[in-house]
Design a protein around this motif. Structure first.
Motif, PDB file in Angstrom:
ATOM      1  N   ILE A 390       0.846  -1.201   0.000  1.00 52.82           N
ATOM      2  CA  ILE A 390       0.000   0.000   0.000  1.00 52.82           C
ATOM      3  C   ILE A 390       0.879   1.247   0.000  1.00 52.82           C
ATOM      4  O   ILE A 390       0.639   2.203  -0.748  1.00 52.82           O
ATOM      5  CB  ILE A 390      -0.961  -0.014   1.204  1.00 52.82           C
ATOM      6  CG1 ILE A 390      -2.014  -1.117   1.024  1.00 52.82           C
ATOM      7  CG2 ILE A 390      -1.643   1.343   1.381  1.00 52.82           C
ATOM      8  CD1 ILE A 390      -2.840  -1.403   2.269  1.00 52.82           C
ATOM      9  N   ARG A 391       1.921   1.239   0.837  1.00 52.61           N
ATOM     10  CA  ARG A 391       2.832   2.398   0.881  1.00 52.61           C
ATOM     11  C   ARG A 391       3.560   2.567  -0.456  1.00 52.61           C
ATOM     12  O   ARG A 391       3.665   3.690  -0.975  1.00 52.61           O
ATOM     13  CB  ARG A 391       3.850   2.210   2.003  1.00 52.61           C
ATOM     14  CG  ARG A 391       3.260   2.240   3.404  1.00 52.61           C
ATOM     15  CD  ARG A 391       4.365   2.215   4.463  1.00 52.61           C
ATOM     16  NE  ARG A 391       3.807   1.954   5.784  1.00 52.61           N
ATOM     17  CZ  ARG A 391       3.962   0.816   6.459  1.00 52.61           C
ATOM     18  NH1 ARG A 391       4.677  -0.172   5.938  1.00 52.61           N
ATOM     19  NH2 ARG A 391       3.409   0.663   7.649  1.00 52.61           N
ATOM     20  N   LEU A 429     -12.647  -0.508  -3.321  1.00 51.41           N
ATOM     21  CA  LEU A 429     -12.043   0.789  -3.048  1.00 51.41           C
ATOM     22  C   LEU A 429     -11.474   0.791  -1.624  1.00 51.41           C
ATOM     23  O   LEU A 429     -12.003   0.118  -0.725  1.00 51.41           O
ATOM     24  CB  LEU A 429     -13.064   1.907  -3.212  1.00 51.41           C
ATOM     25  CG  LEU A 429     -13.571   2.156  -4.636  1.00 51.41           C
ATOM     26  CD1 LEU A 429     -14.349   3.469  -4.710  1.00 51.41           C
ATOM     27  CD2 LEU A 429     -12.434   2.171  -5.660  1.00 51.41           C
ATOM     28  N   PRO A 430     -10.395   1.530  -1.383  1.00 51.89           N
ATOM     29  CA  PRO A 430      -9.703   1.456  -0.088  1.00 51.89           C
ATOM     30  C   PRO A 430     -10.552   1.907   1.096  1.00 51.89           C
ATOM     31  O   PRO A 430     -10.289   1.495   2.234  1.00 51.89           O
ATOM     32  CB  PRO A 430      -8.482   2.362  -0.293  1.00 51.89           C
ATOM     33  CG  PRO A 430      -8.801   3.220  -1.468  1.00 51.89           C
ATOM     34  CD  PRO A 430      -9.682   2.391  -2.347  1.00 51.89           C
ATOM     35  N   THR A 436      -6.834  -0.429   7.980  1.00 54.30           N
ATOM     36  CA  THR A 436      -5.498  -0.813   7.513  1.00 54.30           C
ATOM     37  C   THR A 436      -4.851   0.290   6.680  1.00 54.30           C
ATOM     38  O   THR A 436      -3.636   0.469   6.714  1.00 54.30           O
ATOM     39  CB  THR A 436      -5.573  -2.123   6.709  1.00 54.30           C
ATOM     40  OG1 THR A 436      -6.254  -3.112   7.481  1.00 54.30           O
ATOM     41  CG2 THR A 436      -4.180  -2.641   6.376  1.00 54.30           C
ATOM     42  N   ILE A 437      -5.666   1.032   5.926  1.00 55.89           N
ATOM     43  CA  ILE A 437      -5.119   2.166   5.179  1.00 55.89           C
ATOM     44  C   ILE A 437      -4.501   3.175   6.143  1.00 55.89           C
ATOM     45  O   ILE A 437      -3.395   3.691   5.917  1.00 55.89           O
ATOM     46  CB  ILE A 437      -6.213   2.842   4.326  1.00 55.89           C
ATOM     47  CG1 ILE A 437      -6.809   1.855   3.312  1.00 55.89           C
ATOM     48  CG2 ILE A 437      -5.645   4.067   3.617  1.00 55.89           C
ATOM     49  CD1 ILE A 437      -5.813   1.236   2.354  1.00 55.89           C
ATOM     50  N   ARG A 438      -5.184   3.431   7.238  1.00 53.76           N
ATOM     51  CA  ARG A 438      -4.657   4.372   8.229  1.00 53.76           C
ATOM     52  C   ARG A 438      -3.362   3.829   8.839  1.00 53.76           C
ATOM     53  O   ARG A 438      -2.408   4.576   9.084  1.00 53.76           O
ATOM     54  CB  ARG A 438      -5.702   4.628   9.313  1.00 53.76           C
ATOM     55  CG  ARG A 438      -5.330   5.797  10.230  1.00 53.76           C
ATOM     56  CD  ARG A 438      -6.315   5.978  11.367  1.00 53.76           C
ATOM     57  NE  ARG A 438      -7.661   6.262  10.901  1.00 53.76           N
ATOM     58  CZ  ARG A 438      -8.703   5.483  11.093  1.00 53.76           C
ATOM     59  NH1 ARG A 438      -8.546   4.344  11.750  1.00 53.76           N
ATOM     60  NH2 ARG A 438      -9.899   5.814  10.655  1.00 53.76           N
ATOM     61  N   ALA A 445      -8.457   6.764   4.103  1.00 53.62           N
ATOM     62  CA  ALA A 445      -8.649   6.578   2.663  1.00 53.62           C
ATOM     63  C   ALA A 445      -9.713   7.553   2.171  1.00 53.62           C
ATOM     64  O   ALA A 445     -10.632   7.912   2.915  1.00 53.62           O
ATOM     65  CB  ALA A 445      -9.088   5.146   2.370  1.00 53.62           C
ATOM     66  N   PRO A 446      -9.620   7.998   0.926  1.00 50.59           N
ATOM     67  CA  PRO A 446     -10.675   8.862   0.379  1.00 50.59           C
ATOM     68  C   PRO A 446     -11.989   8.109   0.276  1.00 50.59           C
ATOM     69  O   PRO A 446     -12.014   6.904   0.016  1.00 50.59           O
ATOM     70  CB  PRO A 446     -10.134   9.240  -1.003  1.00 50.59           C
ATOM     71  CG  PRO A 446      -9.156   8.164  -1.350  1.00 50.59           C
ATOM     72  CD  PRO A 446      -8.555   7.712  -0.057  1.00 50.59           C
ATOM     73  N   ARG A 447     -13.101   8.821   0.487  1.00 51.17           N
ATOM     74  CA  ARG A 447     -14.423   8.205   0.403  1.00 51.17           C
ATOM     75  C   ARG A 447     -15.245   8.857  -0.699  1.00 51.17           C
ATOM     76  O   ARG A 447     -15.321  10.093  -0.774  1.00 51.17           O
ATOM     77  CB  ARG A 447     -15.176   8.346   1.720  1.00 51.17           C
ATOM     78  CG  ARG A 447     -14.606   7.519   2.835  1.00 51.17           C
ATOM     79  CD  ARG A 447     -15.634   7.286   3.927  1.00 51.17           C
ATOM     80  NE  ARG A 447     -15.105   6.360   4.912  1.00 51.17           N
ATOM     81  CZ  ARG A 447     -15.830   5.773   5.843  1.00 51.17           C
ATOM     82  NH1 ARG A 447     -17.131   6.034   5.919  1.00 51.17           N
ATOM     83  NH2 ARG A 447     -15.297   4.939   6.702  1.00 51.17           N
ATOM     84  N   PRO A 448     -15.880   8.050  -1.526  1.00 48.12           N
ATOM     85  CA  PRO A 448     -16.802   8.630  -2.510  1.00 48.12           C
ATOM     86  C   PRO A 448     -17.965   9.320  -1.810  1.00 48.12           C
ATOM     87  O   PRO A 448     -18.328   8.967  -0.679  1.00 48.12           O
ATOM     88  CB  PRO A 448     -17.280   7.407  -3.310  1.00 48.12           C
ATOM     89  CG  PRO A 448     -16.257   6.355  -3.057  1.00 48.12           C
ATOM     90  CD  PRO A 448     -15.743   6.602  -1.678  1.00 48.12           C
ATOM     91  N   ALA A 449     -18.557  10.271  -2.464  1.00 48.17           N
ATOM     92  CA  ALA A 449     -19.689  10.992  -1.900  1.00 48.17           C
ATOM     93  C   ALA A 449     -20.821  10.033  -1.548  1.00 48.17           C
ATOM     94  O   ALA A 449     -21.108   9.087  -2.280  1.00 48.17           O
ATOM     95  CB  ALA A 449     -20.182  12.034  -2.897  1.00 48.17           C
TER      96      ALA A 449
END
Length: 481
Positions: A390-391, A429-430, A436-438, A445-449
């Protein structure tokens, strides 16, 4: 075209007949009696098609009993920019665009649907196929399925509000990510029933098979399934292998390889079918997590399932599976479609925990040497690999990937032949695995609207033990049948 069971049931069925049923009556899985073949001219013509038209062209080869015009209407209704809207390049019309990471290495976006996971690609079509078929038959269907994370929400979002359909979805209690859990349990539609099972995914899957194998109960309760044991799910997934290949190449003489994060073997089984149809696939690379039963088989020829206590709960939870149900379809082809022997091998899975096709002393056969003929290889990724990948992907390519896709990229980089394009199938999507992304990146992680506060929504579900009779009683109570 007719469909047969991997375990030898004599009856031959049409696509429409097996669509609603899931498992065959002998406990096997349905496959076409022969795989349809694609011509060079067809493959060339398909380069010009929209995703919806490509889907109807491929589906028509497996469902000749459904009028072509009806198939076209169903796929056009399914694969729309309104439904698949989260593409990174902003062009939702592409449905499953390729994202180039570097020369010869691509990510195929499959998570642009309503639940942000690849399962939407097949499940949205399955919902429309079910509704179409039930309308024709003036019938109802009670869907009984199991999920390790993404199948459940994809099925529920595809089936909510559909006429004549109820959904009973099992999931392992407290073993999905917070986002996955919220996606499922926050639905309050009257036809959706969420059941958290006190066990692991394999226990959920065993409950589905046990209920489905009670043929009288199955008929009485009108039980069907949306798990990838359902043939239509697998066929719908075949489509994006063709789209990925056509997007990555300019001529039909070129080959590509695919790496697929694998748990229940349904996703990569679709790739196997595409290859058997004649799609020029060089390698099909199975990427597993710590639950590495499939990796062990493709490296040694030995298939040894794990018990619930030996199945790890990992940061790529949708792959926390030690008994891959779709694996049976590949083994059926590997052993020459010998249904009697296939049934004997999977009886050994139930009695001895596995079988051995390595050809060594005491083994059940010597088919291991034929695995390469089908293009398969494999690799494994663990939590530390996941974090590192991921990194690396974020730093090198400016892209954030989910944990399962990270498993796929890690294995793809190990297995790739630089002379052949490698396509990694995106899993989700992450945002679905933000914990785990954090941990990997130090931020969310970015979130869709529309998904900003999903974990805070009220949740509705029941908790039940691994008990077939209690499960049957619960279904009967809710249906009144």
């Amino acid at each position: 075209m007719h469909y047969v069971s991997t375990r030898g049931i004599a009856a031959q069925h049409s696509f429409s007949t097996i669509l609603l049923g899931g498992l065959a009556e002998d406990g096997g899985l349905y496959l076409p009696d022969t795989y349809p073949q694609i011509s060079d001219a067809e493959l060339t013509a398909w380069r010009q098609l929209s995703y919806a038209d490509l889907a109807s062209a491929i589906l028509a080869k497996f469902a000749p009993d459904i009028p072509l015009e009806d198939l076209r209407e169903l796929t056009k209704k399914t694969y729309t920019a309104e439904v698949y809207r989260n593409t990174s390049n902003g062009n939702a019309e592409q449905i499953t665009p390729l994202k180039k990471l570097e020369d010869g290495l691509y990510l195929q976006e499959l998570s642009n649907g309503p639940t942000l996971a690849f399962k939407d690609m097949a499940m949205q079509l399955l919902g429309n196929l079910f509704e179409y078929t039930l309308d024709k038959q003036h019938a109802e269907l009670n869907i009984f399925g199991a999920t390790s994370g993404d199948t459940g929400s994809a099925a529920e979002y595809a089936m909510r509000g559909k006429r004549g359909i109820r959904v009973f979805m099992l999931s392992p209690h407290q073993k999905m990510s917070a986002f996955q859990t919220a996606q499922m349990f926050s639905l309050n539609d009257a036809n959706i029933f969420n059941i958290a099972v006190e066990g692991v995914f394999d226990d959920c899957q065993d409950l589905v098979k046990a209920v489905s194998n009670d043929l009288e109960f199955k008929r009485q309760q009108k039980i069907g399934t949306v798990n990838s044991i359902n043939w239509a799910r697998v066929v719908a997934q075949v489509v994006y292998y063709f789209r990925g290949y056509l997007s990555a190449t300019s001529s039909n003489t070129e080959k590509v390889s695919f790496t697929v994060p694998s748990g229940n073997f349904g996703n990569i089984c679709a790739g196997h079918i595409a290859r058997m149809m004649g799609l020029p696939i060089a390698q099909l690379v199975v990427a597993t997590n710590e639950n590495d039963v499939l990796d062990e088989f493709f490296k040694t020829g030995k298939y040894q399932v794990r018990q619930s206590a030996q199945t790890y709960h990992t940061s790529s939870p949708s792959m926390d599976i030690s008994k891959a149900s779709n694996f049976e379809r590949f083994v059926f082809d590997l052993i020459g479609r010998d249904s009697t022997r296939l049934a004997a091998l999977f009886r050994q899975v139930e009695t001895k925990g596995g079988f051995d096709l390595s050809g060594g002393p005491g083994s059940d056969g010597d088919e291991f040497k034929r695995i390469a003929d089908y293009g398969f290889s494999s690799g494994k990724s663990v939590h530390a690999d996941r974090l590192a990948t991921i990194r690396m992907v974020q730093q090198r390519y400016g892209v954030i990937v989910d944990t399962h896709t990270a498993d796929g990229i890690k294995v793809a980089l190990e297995q790739r032949d630089r002379a052949i394009p490698m396509i990694v199938l995106e899993t989700a999507l992450p945002a679905k695995f933000n914990e785990t992304i954090r941990e990997a990146l130090g931020h969310d992680a970015p979130r869709p609207a529309g998904f900003e506060n999903i974990e805070a929504l009220p949740q509705q579900f029941v908790v039940m033990p691994v008990d077939v009779q209690k499960m049957k009683h619960y279904i009967s109570e809710q249906t009144g049948l």
